[in-house]
Every structure is written in structure tokens, then in C-alpha cells.
Design a protein around this motif. Sequence first.
Motif: not given
Length: 99
Positions: A69-89
Motif C-alpha cells: 500500500q501507499m498513501t496519496a492524500g487521503r487515499y490508500r492505494v493497494l497494489f501488487t508487483i509482478k516482474g517490472r509491472k505494478v498492478h494497482v488493485l
Amino acid sequence: MKRYVVVFEESAQTDVRDSYDWGCRVWGKRQAQQWARQLRSAVIEQLGIVPNGFPLAPEDSEFSEEIRQMTAGRYRVLFTIKGRKVHVLHVRGASVQTK
């Protein structure tokens, strides 16, 4: 430094679109468009460089793949990493409770 490709999955696009629609009603279309551009830019910029630098999400233990997860302002961004791609879920906003 090699960059990662950031992909907004349909679920994340829906989350952003729902927040954008809310923003249009509350702030107006122009400000909602500016917010959406800033959010996407921040996510792409940060996750494109160091996605492994962000912490595991509390939900991580519920899934077979690593969820960060990362925080952007008041938003929480959930993601996974597959190889050289980051998939924002998902892009989850903090709920505001009123009494």
C-alpha cells in the motif's frame, strides 16, 4: 534506474471514477478533474520508481500474492508487483464520519 510500468486495474479505475463522480458533485468538474490527474500522476511517479519501498497492506495475509500500500492524500492505494509491472488493485478513500 529502470522504471516499473504502472497498470491501473479495472477495479482501481472504478474506484477513481467513483471518487471523481463524488468530487464533481461536491467540488465541481474542474476541481475533480484536477484531483484525478494529480492522484494518477502521484501514483505513477512513486510506484514507477520504488514500489518495493512501500509497506505491506494489512490485507496482505488474506491473499496468496503480496499486497502493498501507499498513501496519496487521503487515499490508500493497494497494489501488487509482478516482474517490472505494478498492478494497482484499489484506490480507497478515507471515509469521513459525521455526527
